[in-house]
Design an enzyme around this catalytic site. Structure first.
Site, PDB file in Angstrom:
ATOM      1  N   ASP A 299      -8.069  -5.096   0.035  1.00 31.54           N
ATOM      2  CA  ASP A 299      -8.636  -5.903  -1.048  1.00 31.54           C
ATOM      3  C   ASP A 299      -8.250  -7.374  -0.983  1.00 31.54           C
ATOM      4  O   ASP A 299      -8.743  -8.177  -1.763  1.00 31.54           O
ATOM      5  CB  ASP A 299      -8.185  -5.336  -2.404  1.00 31.54           C
ATOM      6  CG  ASP A 299      -8.871  -4.017  -2.695  1.00 31.54           C
ATOM      7  OD1 ASP A 299     -10.025  -3.877  -2.255  1.00 31.54           O
ATOM      8  OD2 ASP A 299      -8.270  -3.153  -3.326  1.00 31.54           O
TER       9      ASP A 299
ATOM     10  N   HIS B  69       0.847  -1.180   0.000  1.00 35.88           N
ATOM     11  CA  HIS B  69       0.000   0.000   0.000  1.00 35.88           C
ATOM     12  C   HIS B  69       0.883   1.230   0.000  1.00 35.88           C
ATOM     13  O   HIS B  69       1.947   1.218   0.623  1.00 35.88           O
ATOM     14  CB  HIS B  69      -0.913   0.020   1.238  1.00 35.88           C
ATOM     15  CG  HIS B  69      -2.080   0.909   1.064  1.00 35.88           C
ATOM     16  ND1 HIS B  69      -2.006   2.268   1.280  1.00 35.88           N
ATOM     17  CD2 HIS B  69      -3.334   0.654   0.645  1.00 35.88           C
ATOM     18  CE1 HIS B  69      -3.184   2.795   1.013  1.00 35.88           C
ATOM     19  NE2 HIS B  69      -4.005   1.848   0.617  1.00 35.88           N
TER      20      HIS B  69
END
Ligand code: CMC
Length: 428
Positions: A364, A307
């Site tokens: 996700d 991320h």
């Protein structure tokens, strides 16, 4: 700490004020940089070190794995609130009272009918069209059916446009899926809650009454809350920058949906499931895919990992991982790709490549497994992300417009040809 930063260019020194946030984040305000230095700018590909605005919507600390909307921790919101309450808090700043929430819901319901001509646009798409493309187009098309632009000076106008899009967007979400499945385009019911209506509109069959499964409803509530906002990510920055030209709310949202679609952003939830399926079909050899992810000559990346801002566990991933276990158990679903996901996670968390780069599972990684258990088709996963992110986009757009932010217009360092003469086509 001093409240200025000094910059030395050649023999000249410049001073810039520091800006401090309520959580003690610090930025150098370089508003005057270009003027005082006679043309020097900063360059920061991917805006890894650049703050684009001051915002009071969401706080996240990527090093500590903290995420809060309007000061409320994501863990508490996911456990105690429902999606509409969280949407209200994001958009208006505080959790609603019972009366405020009821009014918000009633107003949303009263605006949830879309012009029947939108159905013609839905019809014109081939069934093979990706739902994100359809959703972005339909959201943009709403502008044509609601042509008066929002007067941002008017609280009433702003409120009306918020409830309008909160009401119509789930209808468009459901229709993108129903169109693909050849089902009639339907509406929700006045007697149901916001999230219940999403499920009804998506899954109702023409020949039976839809009964909401509370396990699925609670799981969807949680997923939508976890996706509600994430400060200045790619799609939110898109919404803000499009809106900064004073394009309308629906047009700005449509652009945000396109930004979200990409596999490095919201599209990762679809990509994760496809990756897990591919690993399963290839015999479940997770080590092979770990090796591919680490091979710099191989474009493969471990989707759902890493991320831009989290250099620690994505707090949303922790909640979703626990929810995946519960939802699959409660629904009696035994999905072998959950084991593959767990295996990959364990390997990555112990692998120096991932440890050194601080790559952890993101929001996700597990969400697709829950969506699939709920009966949502893979191509709809990113659409569900968009539905969750809607209040965040609205809140950020509203903040940007009310804050009277200037039009977003970055600069560049030109590295092309210097001036050269035009050559006639026959001489090239
Ligand atoms: N698999 C393998 N290597 C990776 C991965 C990954 N998923 N993510 C990052 N790396 C490596 C990357 O190759 C680079 O290595 P090196 O330093 O040797 O060149 C290093 O880690 C840093 O990566 P980066 O690409 O510079 O980091 P970034 O901040 O630009 O990208 C990211 C962040 C999310 C785009 C990236 O981690 C990625 O592509 N992840 C997979 C896609 C994904 O899951 N996206 C969903 C993000 S969460 C939902 C949302 O909010 O959008």
């Amino acid at each position: 700490m001093s409240d200025t930063a000094k910059l030395q260019i050649g023999d000249k020194s410049y001073e810039f004020p520091l800006v401090r946030g309520t959580e003690n984040e610090v930025a150098i305000n370089i508003k005057t940089l270009r003027t005082v230095t006679n043309g020097v700018i900063t360059i920061d590909p991917g805006f890894k070190n650049t703050g684009s605005c001051e915002s009071a919507v969401t706080f996240l600390d990527g090093e500590k794995g903290v995420l809060r909307y309007r000061g409320y921790s994501i863990e508490e919101l996911a456990e105690k609130a429902d999606f509409l309450e969280v949407a209200y808090a994001l958009i208006f700043g505080d959790l609603p009272t019972k009366e405020q929430l009821d009014k918000f819901h009633t107003d949303i319901k009263s605006k949830s009918v879309v012009d029947d001509d939108i159905k013609k646009i839905v019809d014109a798409f081939p069934k093979t069209a990706h739902p994100m493309g359809v959703l972005s187009s339909l959201t943009s098309a709403l502008t044509a059916f609601n042509p008066t632009s929002v007067n941002v000076e008017s609280t009433e106008d702003m409120y009306n446009s918020v409830v309008k899009i909160m009401g119509k967007f789930p209808v468009l979400v459901a229709w993108t899926m129903r169109k693909k499945q050849g089902l009639p385009l339907n509406y929700g019911s006045k007697s149901l809650g916001y999230v219940e209506n999403v499920l009804k509109m998506m899954f109702e069959q023409p020949n039976e009454d839809y009964v909401v499964n509370p396990i699925i409803k609670n799981a969807l509530d949680k997923l939508l809350i976890l996706h509600g906002d994430h400060e200045q990510n790619c799609s939110t920055s898109t919404v803000r920058i499009v809106g900064s030209s004073h394009a309308g709310l629906f047009a700005s949202l449509s652009a945000g949906i396109s930004a979200l679609w990409g596999p490095l952003h919201g599209g990762a939830n679809q990509a994760v499931l496809e990756m897990l399926e591919a690993i399963k079909a290839d015999g479940g050899d997770t080590k092979k895919y770990m090796a591919k992810a680490k091979d710099k000559n191989d474009p493969f990346r471990l989707m759902g990992f890493g991320h831009r801002v989290y250099k620690n566990f994505d707090p949303r991933a922790k909640i979703i991982k626990a929810a995946a276990d519960d939802v699959l158990n409660d629904l009696g679903v035994n999905d072998p790709i959950l084991d593959i996901a767990r295996g990959l996670e364990q390997e990555a968390l112990n692998d120096p490549y991932f440890v050194e780069r601080k790559l952890y599972p993101n929001v996700d990684f597990y969400s697709g497994i829950i969506y699939r258990a709920m009966g949502i088709p893979v191509e709809m996963f990113t659409v569900m992300f968009a539905l969750g992110r809607l209040p965040g986009w609205i809140a950020q757009w509203k903040e940007m417009r009310l804050g009277k932010e200037p039009i977003g217009r970055p600069r560049q360092i030109y590295i092309g040809e210097n001036e050269r003469p035009f050559v006639e086509i026959e001489n090239r």
